[in-house]
Design a protein around this motif. Structure first.
Motif, mmCIF file in Angstrom:
data_model
loop_
_atom_site.group_PDB
_atom_site.id
_atom_site.type_symbol
_atom_site.label_atom_id
_atom_site.label_comp_id
_atom_site.label_asym_id
_atom_site.label_seq_id
_atom_site.Cartn_x
_atom_site.Cartn_y
_atom_site.Cartn_z
ATOM 1 N N THR A 400 -10.231 11.451 2.727
ATOM 2 C CA THR A 400 -9.640 10.784 1.562
ATOM 3 C C THR A 400 -9.245 11.801 0.503
ATOM 4 O O THR A 400 -8.164 11.724 -0.090
ATOM 5 C CB THR A 400 -10.617 9.758 0.961
ATOM 6 O OG1 THR A 400 -11.003 8.825 1.975
ATOM 7 C CG2 THR A 400 -9.982 9.006 -0.190
ATOM 8 N N THR A 401 -10.124 12.770 0.266
ATOM 9 C CA THR A 401 -9.794 13.832 -0.692
ATOM 10 C C THR A 401 -8.569 14.607 -0.240
ATOM 11 O O THR A 401 -7.655 14.875 -1.027
ATOM 12 C CB THR A 401 -10.988 14.796 -0.859
ATOM 13 O OG1 THR A 401 -12.158 14.060 -1.235
ATOM 14 C CG2 THR A 401 -10.691 15.854 -1.904
ATOM 15 N N GLY A 404 -5.479 12.466 -0.669
ATOM 16 C CA GLY A 404 -5.142 12.380 -2.082
ATOM 17 C C GLY A 404 -4.437 13.640 -2.566
ATOM 18 O O GLY A 404 -3.419 13.580 -3.261
ATOM 19 N N VAL A 441 -4.383 5.975 -2.233
ATOM 20 C CA VAL A 441 -3.907 7.015 -1.299
ATOM 21 C C VAL A 441 -2.862 6.473 -0.331
ATOM 22 O O VAL A 441 -2.438 7.169 0.592
ATOM 23 C CB VAL A 441 -5.076 7.662 -0.520
ATOM 24 C CG1 VAL A 441 -5.978 8.439 -1.440
ATOM 25 C CG2 VAL A 441 -5.866 6.626 0.275
ATOM 26 N N VAL A 691 -10.555 9.905 -4.256
ATOM 27 C CA VAL A 691 -9.454 9.696 -5.196
ATOM 28 C C VAL A 691 -9.705 10.440 -6.505
ATOM 29 O O VAL A 691 -8.826 11.143 -7.024
ATOM 30 C CB VAL A 691 -9.257 8.185 -5.458
ATOM 31 C CG1 VAL A 691 -8.212 7.958 -6.550
ATOM 32 C CG2 VAL A 691 -8.846 7.473 -4.174
ATOM 33 N N ARG A 695 -7.584 13.824 -7.901
ATOM 34 C CA ARG A 695 -6.942 13.790 -9.219
ATOM 35 C C ARG A 695 -7.427 14.942 -10.102
ATOM 36 O O ARG A 695 -6.623 15.613 -10.773
ATOM 37 C CB ARG A 695 -7.238 12.439 -9.876
ATOM 38 C CG ARG A 695 -6.570 12.239 -11.225
ATOM 39 C CD ARG A 695 -6.741 10.804 -11.711
ATOM 40 N NE ARG A 695 -8.136 10.470 -11.971
ATOM 41 C CZ ARG A 695 -8.763 9.440 -11.437
ATOM 42 N NH1 ARG A 695 -8.146 8.650 -10.581
ATOM 43 N NH2 ARG A 695 -10.025 9.187 -11.747
ATOM 44 N N LEU A 786 -4.069 8.148 -8.345
ATOM 45 C CA LEU A 786 -4.007 9.606 -8.221
ATOM 46 C C LEU A 786 -3.314 10.252 -9.418
ATOM 47 O O LEU A 786 -3.397 11.466 -9.600
ATOM 48 C CB LEU A 786 -3.257 10.000 -6.944
ATOM 49 C CG LEU A 786 -3.972 9.697 -5.629
ATOM 50 C CD1 LEU A 786 -3.042 9.980 -4.459
ATOM 51 C CD2 LEU A 786 -5.253 10.521 -5.498
#
Length: 788
Positions: A400-401, A404, A441, A691, A695, A786
């Protein structure tokens, strides 16, 4: 002063911003020049058909726009002679909506880095400069670029440079308007069109409040005076509505004068498109600069969206190194790169458009457009590889990171110790907070299609004579999400060389403003940012000073059963509590059911862990007081779909006082907040982490305040400080959320599985009704988008 850019797009309309966002999603920066001082929303709204929504989904903004625009179910055709019958054509099976141009342009712009669009920037001339193009702007600025894309409308400067003639006037005009009904228009969602007497009227609702309308006709000489006078335009339209139903007249009457616009209808002759230069060298055109057309098909804006996605893909194919080779992220030779760009552009005119047009399969990604910002470090030995961001662990938090960051134009490398994606756990409950993160995402909608909404939870005692209580999930989004599908979806959205399998980190050491990682295969990686998403036994968490997570004294057995003909159990989540056990099952869809059992093991239970036959037998032995449908789910489960694991958690005071981040290192997911499954928030919190972390890193790595220094953060030390501050912001954001979830999950588990008589009585009589409501409150958290 001459400014050098890799890609310049002229025009911040639909085609220009779609192309820029498509490139951004692929990690390629562009500069968009807009001659006006703000986004232009002439036209007010446009019909968007299936092809447009495929394009919007491809760049990740379809879902947010769907929420604001109703589906158009059908079109009503009528003659302006009211005695003619009305015919209705259904749009069933098609996605048709009336999309507000302002919302579309703002959504596109908001997804881009803040310094992407340069307003008040009119191009006055274009000239050759070797393998570049040099543009002179009206304010005296000179821009030099590798790629020039003209999305500057019907009067395109770039199209003129390519040799196209001005679009031809069809002899017809259009008046368009936009009406706002604050209390709702009450006219329903259908598209109404009236044809006859040389006129064409149309009325399209965007949603309950917003209405778009138009009139096209062949003007006479006296109509020329209408152009700049909205009062006369409105009077003219009303005079033509004598044979139109009164409800449509009310739409025009309600329209404010500043929401009425007149324009001539122009088009490009088809033979010009057949023989003309859509591209030439490193220059091309898109949108109305390429194919201005009349509005009868409702495809002008749709085709511009198609152009943007296809063009982004073709440019990426040219700029990103093909064939799996990589030369520190750069294509070495300017002439070679120019030829690749030149070859890439003709593909725009031949490429079929489809849903997956932004997914480029390249074994290795070398990103020229972002090369200055994310330039690979040069090192003293061939065994040391430089990276900007390294993520340890290809689980939920890690991928996920990475995705993102990818959405924000930042490349990362994900190290996974196993030789494939690991799907232990099979499935997990995803609450509203998780779906907000998945939407952020850009993969929420595709996963929703494969997993049903859970309408409610049935909580019962393991004593069958106790009545079950049902708590509704109405107003909340809860689904049982298959872990395999989630990880595969995340991985497929990333460039193919993002994940490096069989890459176990054995040690971490300081190296100035970098961290140096030693892998088990002898590879040494040097990185600006190190993120530990490597689970409960995290090497990175250990480096940060965290102790190993603590065993709670409880264990869990999880399984997944597949019913090829359908399970027939409905959609509700069923949970059974009592006698020191907690069990339950959750349908993911019609065929897949996830189940679990948590209990406090005795010494003799230790031998179960690695034997799926004994695990299954053990579970069946504990289900004697459970309804038969739960037994049938476990009985249907294959042995390779059963797993056992001890339940561990991080002590809350460690999260309060420990280093979630330190310098340019941090942790996320189970490496940060391992927790018991009693809240169903472990995977959800990992999605939130990804997320928020993406960011915060983007805020650190991308130049703040809209200023630009040729795409490069000037000093290593300054960049290091920004990264450190960005990770501190992440830690501050996630610290109390993690403490809350870990603590609450532990206490809920303790209450639910306690075998004491008093606790049992309180739980069965009172807490069973209270606890589900608390779960919903924890799920109301919003990690944000994001955008930084």
């Amino acid at each position: 002063m001459e400014i050098v850019e890799d890609i310049v797009i002229v025009g911040a309309g639909i085609a220009g911003l779609t192309t820029s966002l498509g490139l951004h999603r692929l990690g390629i920066r562009s500069l968009v020049l807009e001659s006006s001082d703000r986004l232009r929303i002439s036209g007010f709204a446009l019909s968007t058909w299936n092809n447009a929504w495929k394009a919007l989904d491809a760049i990740g903004i379809g879902e947010s726009l769907r929420h604001q625009h109703h589906l158009t179910p059908s079109i009503l055709f009528a003659s302006t002679n009211l005695d003619q019958p009305v015919s209705e054509i259904s749009y069933k099976g098609h996605e048709v909506r009336c999309l507000q141009r302002r919302l579309l342009l703002e959504t596109l712009a908001n997804e881009l880095p803040s310094d992407t669009i340069r307003f008040s920037s009119k191009v006055v001339s274009i000239e050759e400069s070797g393998f570049f193009k040099r543009m002179h702007l009206s304010d005296g600025t000179i821009l030099k670029t590798k790629v020039l894309i003209g999305c500057d409308g019907v009067n395109s400067m770039v199209a003129k440079w390519l040799g196209f003639k001005k679009p031809v006037f069809t002899g017809r005009l259009a008046i368009r308007g936009y009406t706002k009904f604050k209390d709702g228009h009450g006219l329903g969602p259908k598209f109404r069109q009236f044809v006859g007497k040389g006129l064409r009227f149309g009325f399209l609702p965007c949603n309950d409040e917003d209405f778009h309308w138009f009139l096209t006709w062949t003007p006479s000489t006296k109509d020329e005076e209408l152009e700049d006078d909205p009062v006369k335009l409105k009077q003219f339209v009303m005079s033509k509505l004598e044979d139109i139903p009164n409800e449509m007249k009310s739409v025009v009457e309600k329209t404010q004068l500043d929401a009425i616009l007149l324009s001539p209808l122009k088009y490009r002759r088809p033979w010009e498109l057949l023989w003309g230069n859509i591209s030439k060298g490193n220059v091309c055109v898109a949108g109305d600069a390429l194919h201005p057309m009349t509005p009868e098909l409702g495809q002008g804006g749709c085709a511009a969206l198609e152009d943007g996605v296809v063009l982004a893909r073709c440019i990426a194919e040219a700029l990103l190194k093909p064939g799996g080779e990589e030369t520190n992220g750069k294509i070495v030779d300017e002439e070679e790169e120019y030829r690749r760009i030149e070859i890439g552009f003709p593909h725009v005119t031949h490429h079929d458009f489809n849903e997956s047009i932004l997914k480029i399969s390249l074994k290795k990604q070398g990103n020229v457009a972002m090369a200055e910002l994310f330039e690979e470090e040069s090192h003293d030995t061939s065994q040391t590889c430089g990276q900007n961001v390294v993520i340890v662990g290809a689980g939920i938090a890690g991928l996920t990171t990475s995705l993102g960051l990818h959405r924000l134009g930042i490349r990362s490398l994900v190290l996974e110790s196993s030789d494939e994606l690991r799907i232990t756990g099979f499935a997990f409950t995803t609450w509203s907070n998780a779906w907000k993160a998945l939407d952020a995402v850009g993969i929420g909608e595709s996963l929703r299609r494969q997993h049903y909404l859970t309408p409610s939870i049935l909580v019962a005692s393991t004593f069958l004579d106790q009545p079950a209580s049902e708590i509704s999930y109405k107003g909340h989004e809860i689904r049982c999400l298959q872990r395999r599908l989630l990880l595969e979806t995340l991985a497929k959205e990333l460039p193919s060389d993002t994940i490096r399998f069989s890459s176990k980190v054995v040690s971490i050491e300081e190296s100035g403003c970098f961290k140096r990682l030693h892998l088990s295969d002898g590879t040494i990686l040097k990185t600006k940012v190190l993120i530990g998403c490597d689970g409960v036994n995290s090497v990175v968490a250990k480096w940060l000073g965290f102790d190993k997570p603590v065993f709670t004294g409880r264990s869990a057995i999880r399984g997944s059963a597949n019913f090829k003909g359908g399970h027939g159990f409905g959609l509700k989540f069923r949970q059974f509590i009592g006698k020191g056990l907690r069990s339950g099952f959750l349908p993911c869809n019609d065929e897949n059911v996830y189940w679990f059992l948590t209990w406090t093991p005795s010494t003799k239970d230790e031998e179960l862990e690695d034997d799926p036959v004994k695990l299954k037998q053990f579970v069946m032995s504990k289900l004697e007081d459970i309804p038969n449908e739960m037994k049938s789910v476990v009985g249907k489960t294959e042995l390779d779909a059963i797993a056992s694991s001890p339940l561990r958690y991080r002590r809350p005071w460690e999260l309060l006082w420990g280093n979630i981040s330190k310098c340019n290192v941090c942790v996320a997911g189970d490496a940060l907040h391992p927790m018991t499954p009693d809240l169903g928030q472990g995977g959800c919190a990992a999605l939130e982490d990804g997320v928020v972390l993406a960011r915060c890193i983007a805020e650190a790595l991308l130049k703040p305040g809209g200023e630009e220094s040729k795409g490069k953060i000037v000093g290593e030390e300054e960049e290091y400080k920004r990264i450190e501050m960005g990770l501190k912001n992440y830690a501050q954001d996630r610290r109390w959320r993690s403490i809350d979830l870990v603590s609450t999950a532990f206490m809920v588990g303790y209450l639910q599985q306690n075998s004491g008589k008093i606790i049992n009585f309180l739980r069965d009589k009172f807490l069973s009704r209270f606890l589900p409501g608390m779960l919903l409150r924890k799920a109301s958290f919003d990690c944000g988008t994001l955008k930084y």
